[in-house]
Enzyme design. Structure first.
Site, PDB file in Angstrom:
ATOM      1  N   HIS A   1      23.381  88.142 -55.534  1.00  0.00           N
ATOM      2  CA  HIS A   1      24.259  89.028 -56.307  1.00  0.00           C
ATOM      3  C   HIS A   1      25.559  88.238 -56.508  1.00  0.00           C
ATOM      4  O   HIS A   1      26.581  88.525 -55.880  1.00  0.00           O
ATOM      5  CB  HIS A   1      24.484  90.322 -55.518  1.00  0.00           C
ATOM      6  CG  HIS A   1      25.134  91.431 -56.291  1.00  0.00           C
ATOM      7  ND1 HIS A   1      25.756  91.241 -57.517  1.00  0.00           N
ATOM      8  CD2 HIS A   1      25.250  92.751 -55.998  1.00  0.00           C
ATOM      9  CE1 HIS A   1      26.233  92.414 -57.919  1.00  0.00           C
ATOM     10  NE2 HIS A   1      25.939  93.337 -57.035  1.00  0.00           N
TER      11      HIS A   1
ATOM     12  N   LYS B   1       6.126 101.350 -71.206  1.00  0.00           N
ATOM     13  CA  LYS B   1       4.908 101.155 -72.018  1.00  0.00           C
ATOM     14  C   LYS B   1       4.235  99.818 -71.719  1.00  0.00           C
ATOM     15  O   LYS B   1       3.267  99.457 -72.339  1.00  0.00           O
ATOM     16  CB  LYS B   1       5.277 101.191 -73.511  1.00  0.00           C
ATOM     17  CG  LYS B   1       5.960 102.463 -73.961  1.00  0.00           C
ATOM     18  CD  LYS B   1       6.314 102.356 -75.449  1.00  0.00           C
ATOM     19  CE  LYS B   1       7.160 103.535 -75.905  1.00  0.00           C
ATOM     20  NZ  LYS B   1       7.728 103.293 -77.247  1.00  0.00           N
TER      21      LYS B   1
ATOM     22  N   ARG C   1      20.105  93.643 -63.776  1.00  0.00           N
ATOM     23  CA  ARG C   1      19.765  93.937 -62.372  1.00  0.00           C
ATOM     24  C   ARG C   1      18.276  94.241 -62.332  1.00  0.00           C
ATOM     25  O   ARG C   1      17.783  95.046 -63.120  1.00  0.00           O
ATOM     26  CB  ARG C   1      20.555  95.123 -61.843  1.00  0.00           C
ATOM     27  CG  ARG C   1      20.058  95.555 -60.472  1.00  0.00           C
ATOM     28  CD  ARG C   1      20.984  96.503 -59.782  1.00  0.00           C
ATOM     29  NE  ARG C   1      22.177  95.840 -59.299  1.00  0.00           N
ATOM     30  CZ  ARG C   1      23.068  96.392 -58.485  1.00  0.00           C
ATOM     31  NH1 ARG C   1      22.893  97.633 -58.064  1.00  0.00           N
ATOM     32  NH2 ARG C   1      24.134  95.723 -58.100  1.00  0.00           N
TER      33      ARG C   1
ATOM     34  N   ARG D   1      28.733 100.786 -58.902  1.00  0.00           N
ATOM     35  CA  ARG D   1      29.874  99.901 -59.127  1.00  0.00           C
ATOM     36  C   ARG D   1      29.603  98.761 -60.092  1.00  0.00           C
ATOM     37  O   ARG D   1      30.395  98.488 -60.995  1.00  0.00           O
ATOM     38  CB  ARG D   1      30.367  99.301 -57.795  1.00  0.00           C
ATOM     39  CG  ARG D   1      31.272 100.219 -57.011  1.00  0.00           C
ATOM     40  CD  ARG D   1      31.074  99.990 -55.535  1.00  0.00           C
ATOM     41  NE  ARG D   1      29.763 100.476 -55.150  1.00  0.00           N
ATOM     42  CZ  ARG D   1      29.541 101.699 -54.675  1.00  0.00           C
ATOM     43  NH1 ARG D   1      30.529 102.514 -54.465  1.00  0.00           N
ATOM     44  NH2 ARG D   1      28.314 102.102 -54.385  1.00  0.00           N
ATOM     45  N   THR D   2      28.497  98.065 -59.897  1.00  0.00           N
ATOM     46  CA  THR D   2      28.280  96.855 -60.693  1.00  0.00           C
ATOM     47  C   THR D   2      28.189  97.209 -62.177  1.00  0.00           C
ATOM     48  O   THR D   2      28.865  96.611 -63.017  1.00  0.00           O
ATOM     49  CB  THR D   2      27.023  96.108 -60.214  1.00  0.00           C
ATOM     50  OG1 THR D   2      27.141  95.889 -58.813  1.00  0.00           O
ATOM     51  CG2 THR D   2      26.881  94.772 -60.924  1.00  0.00           C
TER      52      THR D   2
END
Ligand code: NCD
Length: 306
Positions: free
Chosen positions: A133, A84, A105, A55-56
Site C-alpha cells: 500500500h 459479468k 485497490r 480513507r484511501t
C-alpha cells in the site's frame, strides 16, 4: 524531478531522494488543501476499488477536487461488469478512456503491476492484497516527519499483523531508506513477511519480538496495525491471535513523552479510545496528511508540478 506519467505499483519504485521530493511537495500542498486550487482543472481521476475503503478512496477523491479536478469510479465491483466476468486488464483498458489517472485497490497481489502493464495512463496502487500500500507509506513518512521533524535517528516499532498487513510492508521498505532502528512486534504467526525482512535487513538494523511492553520505553514512533481478519485462510487461526495487542494508558505509562503513535486506520480494538486524547496519539492528524500527500502525488504524476 520529473514524475509525469509514472505508475506507483510499489514503494520500492522510489529512491530516498524521490521520496523526500514527494514529501516536500506534499508540504507545499498544505495551503492549497486549505484554500483550494485549479491546478488540475479538467483532469479526471478514476478510483476503481475492488475492496472496502474509507480513507484511501475518499482522500484521493478529495485531493483531486481540492486541486480543481474531478473524480469518477466505483467502490464496489459487484455493480460493474466484473460481475459479468470482465477481467482486470479489460476493465483498465476501458477506464483509461474516461480518465487521466487511475487508483486501483484489489485483493490480488500483483494487481497494480498487471494493471500498469495494460494501462496507457498512470496507475496508483491503492492496496494490492496483503502485498503493498505504497501511498499509505508515504502518508506515514510524512506524518513521522511532521510530528518529529526528522525520520533519521528514530527508533520505530511496527506492531500487530506484519504478515497480512500491507501498509507495514510498504512502510518497512520505505523506512529502510532512512537511518532508523526498526523493531517488529507481532505474534509468532504474524511475523513480517520474510521477503520484506530480507530486503530491509541489508539496509538497517531490525529486531523481532512478541513483547510490546518491553520495547515501549525506548520507542520514538509506535505504528499500530489491525489484525487483518479477512485475510486469514482459517478463522480458527485468527481466533488465536485476535486481541494480541492493545495499547492503552497502562501501556503508555513507561513511554517517552514525545512518543508518536500512528495507525493507518481502521482501528478495531488494538488502541483503546482513552489513548485518543493523549498528546502521543497522531492517527487522526495522520488522516489529514493523507490529503496533502495525495494532492502531491496527483499533481506530480499528472505533470503539473515538476
Ligand atoms: C489499510 C488498508 O486498507 O490496508 N487501511 C488504509 O488504507 N488506511 C489498513 C487496514 O485495512 O487495516
Amino acid at each position: 524531478m520529473n514524475f509525469q506519467g509514472r505508475d506507483i505499483a510499489s514503494i520500492e519504485d522510489f529512491t530516498r531522494e524521490e521520496i523526500n521530493y514527494l514529501l516536500n511537495t506534499a508540504k507545499a500542498m498544505e495551503p492549497l488543501a486549505a484554500k483550494g486550487s485549479d491546478m488540475l482543472k479538467g483532469k479526471i481521476l478514476a478510483n476503481i476499488f475492488f475492496e472496502p475503503s474509507t480513507r484511501t478512496r475518499l482522500s484521493f477523491e478529495a485531493a483531486m477536487l481540492k486541486l480543481g479536478g474531478s473524480a469518477i469510479g466505483f467502490a464496489d465491483a459487484e455493480n460493474t461488469s466484473v460481475k459479468k466476468g470482465e477481467n482486470l486488464a479489460d476493465t483498465v483498458r476501458t477506464v483509461e478512456n474516461y480518465a487521466d489517472i487511475i487508483t486501483l485497490r484489489h485483493p490480488l497481489e500483483g494487481a497494480a503491476k498487471l494493471a500498469a502493464e495494460f494501462s496507457k495512463i498512470p496507475i496508483i496502487n491503492a492496496g494490492s492484497g496483503a502485498e503493498e500500500h505504497p501511498t499509505q507509506a508515504l502518508v506515514d513518512l510524512y506524518t513521522i516527519k511532521k510530528e518529529r521533524r526528522t525520520i533519521d535517528g528514530l527508533k520505530v516499532a511496527l506492531v500487530g499483523d506484519l504478515r497480512y498487513g500491507r501498509t507495514v510492508h510498504s512502510l518497512a521498505y520505505a523506512l529502510s531508506l532512512y537511518n532508523i532502528e526498526l523493531t517488529l512486534v507481532s505474534p509468532d504467526a504474524l511475523k513480517m513477511r520474510r521477503e520484506v525482512l530480507r530486503a530491509i535487513q541489508n539496509r538497517i538494523q531490525v529486531s523481532e519480538t512478541q513483547n510490546l511492553e518491553k520495547i515501549i520505553p525506548q520507542t520514538d514512533v509506535l505504528y499500530v496495525t489491525r489484525i487483518q481478519k479477512e485475510r486469514f485462510p482459517d478463522q480458527a487461526e485468527f481466533a488465536k491471535v485476535k486481541g494480541a495487542y492493545r495499547v492503552d494508558l497502562k501501556t503508555l505509562a513507561n513511554a517517552k513523552k514525545d512518543l508518536k503513535i500512528l495507525h493507518p486506520l481502521p482501528r478495531v480494538d488494538e488502541i483503546a479510545p482513552e489513548v485518543d486524547s493523549t498528546p502521543q496519539a497522531c492517527y487522526f492528524r495522520q488522516v489529514w496528511n493523507g490529503i496533502v500527500v495525495r494532492m502531491a502525488l496527483l499533481a506530480l504524476l499528472l505533470g503539473q508540478v515538476k
